[in-house]
Design an enzyme around this catalytic site. Structure first.
Site, PDB file in Angstrom:
ATOM      1  N   PRO A  28      47.886  43.757  26.184  1.00 34.72           N
ATOM      2  CA  PRO A  28      48.727  44.598  27.093  1.00 34.72           C
ATOM      3  C   PRO A  28      48.121  44.352  28.533  1.00 34.72           C
ATOM      4  CG  PRO A  28      47.858  45.696  25.377  1.00 34.72           C
ATOM      5  CD  PRO A  28      47.230  44.725  25.324  1.00 34.72           C
ATOM      6  N   GLU A  29      49.153  44.596  29.570  1.00 35.56           N
ATOM      7  CA  GLU A  29      48.917  44.532  30.939  1.00 35.56           C
ATOM      8  C   GLU A  29      48.853  46.027  31.497  1.00 35.56           C
ATOM      9  OE1 GLU A  29      51.026  41.190  32.759  1.00 35.56           O
ATOM     10  OE2 GLU A  29      50.890  40.105  30.691  1.00 35.56           O
ATOM     11  N   LYS A  38      42.278  46.987  32.807  1.00 37.15           N
ATOM     12  CA  LYS A  38      42.621  47.398  31.192  1.00 37.15           C
ATOM     13  C   LYS A  38      41.602  48.083  30.901  1.00 37.15           C
ATOM     14  CE  LYS A  38      44.667  42.797  31.114  1.00 37.15           C
ATOM     15  NZ  LYS A  38      44.877  41.137  30.560  1.00 37.15           N
ATOM     16  N   GLN A  75      39.486  45.679  25.125  1.00 37.24           N
ATOM     17  CA  GLN A  75      39.381  44.306  24.901  1.00 37.24           C
ATOM     18  C   GLN A  75      40.747  43.804  23.990  1.00 37.24           C
ATOM     19  OE1 GLN A  75      35.408  44.741  23.640  1.00 37.24           O
ATOM     20  NE2 GLN A  75      34.587  43.566  25.191  1.00 37.24           N
ATOM     21  N   ARG A 124      33.232  44.962  39.526  1.00 37.40           N
ATOM     22  CA  ARG A 124      33.915  43.657  39.817  1.00 37.40           C
ATOM     23  C   ARG A 124      35.309  43.835  40.015  1.00 37.40           C
ATOM     24  NH1 ARG A 124      31.034  42.559  34.941  1.00 37.40           N
ATOM     25  NH2 ARG A 124      32.944  42.575  33.887  1.00 37.40           N
ATOM     26  N   ASN A 137      49.673  37.914  32.271  1.00 36.91           N
ATOM     27  CA  ASN A 137      50.415  36.845  31.995  1.00 36.91           C
ATOM     28  C   ASN A 137      52.012  37.078  32.475  1.00 36.91           C
ATOM     29  OD1 ASN A 137      50.676  33.870  31.861  1.00 36.91           O
ATOM     30  ND2 ASN A 137      51.537  34.051  29.973  1.00 36.91           N
ATOM     31  N   ARG A 176      46.966  29.572  29.856  1.00 33.97           N
ATOM     32  CA  ARG A 176      47.906  30.428  29.310  1.00 33.97           C
ATOM     33  C   ARG A 176      49.313  29.837  29.583  1.00 33.97           C
ATOM     34  NH1 ARG A 176      46.280  35.786  30.003  1.00 33.97           N
ATOM     35  NH2 ARG A 176      48.013  36.080  28.355  1.00 33.97           N
TER      36      ARG A 176
END
Length: 263
Positions: A2-3, A53, A70, A125, A169, A253
């Site tokens: 999932p995005e 995420k 994850q 990050r 993606n 990808r």
């Protein structure tokens, strides 16, 4: 995977179930989290924040549950007292009088104080979230032109959560189609009009996907307004120019593009 739009909608569903309600029972699978069960019982979930995420579940006593799904983690909402039929391994249960939220299969779960939120490695990050309404195209443009990112090809940059959190993606290929660029370009090589178009598309397309309540699936649609232009459409005609959409691999990808109008 999932995005950002899908993760934000999942957070919305969790909030709708338990936000503002006293927790009647709290359970964690991991031993290091067990001491927090009693500390959180009786507390209230004040909000659930997405950072790319990752989900941050904020409690009224100042603690925050950090979780990253994850590849395999999944949240579920059930009626309190219901026994789900699943083979997944339960990791977290947050229960209120009428609704319960469950986290299955995830392993990246921590309890953080307010100070720890500012020093957590992942949260340090990760870049600003594309669904954060405070993030502006001007700020995105500044990130594109920063020394850290200006020399990166878009094929990899638009998958890097350190650049902008929540991209993935399908968003990568749709954004680049929208602005008519290939994945090999770098921000330092774009003209002003291209930079402005890309800066807006990097926010507009994820936000449209979120607000129209679409999801990445084989139907190729994101609700009534957002429809995939190139993602999973190889071999079909490009609606902008009539060229045939192609599929290749970029940054390991699948990448979909129209070689006729993306230059």
């Amino acid at each position: 995977m999932p995005e950002g739009p899908e993760i934000r909608r999942a957070a919305d569903n969790l909030e709708a179930a338990i936000k503002g309600k006293p927790l009647t029972d709290v359970w964690f699978a991991f031993a290091q989290l067990k001491p927090y069960e009693s500390q959180l019982t009786g507390q209230i979930v004040t909000r659930i924040e997405t950072r790319g995420k990752a989900l941050l579940t904020h409690f009224s006593n100042g603690l925050t549950l950090y979780s990253h799904n994850q590849l395999y983690g999944v949240w579920r909402v059930i009626d309190t007292g219901e026994i789900p039929q699943t083979t997944r391994i339960l990791r977290v249960r947050l229960q209120t009088a009428d609704k319960t939220i469950l986290l299955y299969s995830a392993s990246d779960i921590e309890m953080l104080t307010a100070d720890q939120l500012t020093t957590h490695p992942f949260l340090q990050r990760v870049g600003p979230d594309v669904l954060d309404a405070r993030l502006t195209p001007e700020e995105v443009k500044a990130r594109l032109l920063s020394p850290r990112f200006r020399n990166r090809q878009f094929s990899g940059l638009l998958l890097d959560q350190a650049f902008l959190a929540g991209l993935g993606n399908y968003l990568r290929v749709e954004i680049l189609w929208q602005v008519g660029l290939t994945g090999q370009h770098k921000a330092k090589d774009l003209n002003e009009a291209q930079l402005n178009a890309l800066s807006h598309a990097l926010l507009d397309i994820p936000r449209l996907s979120y607000t129209t309540r679409g999801q990445a699936d084989e139907n190729k649609h994101h609700g009534a307004l957002f429809r995939f232009k190139v993602f999973h459409r190889d071999g079909e005609a490009c609606e902008r120019c009539g060229g045939i959409i192609e599929k290749t691999t970029l940054s390991s990808r699948p990448f979909y593009w129209c070689p006729h109008c993306q230059k």
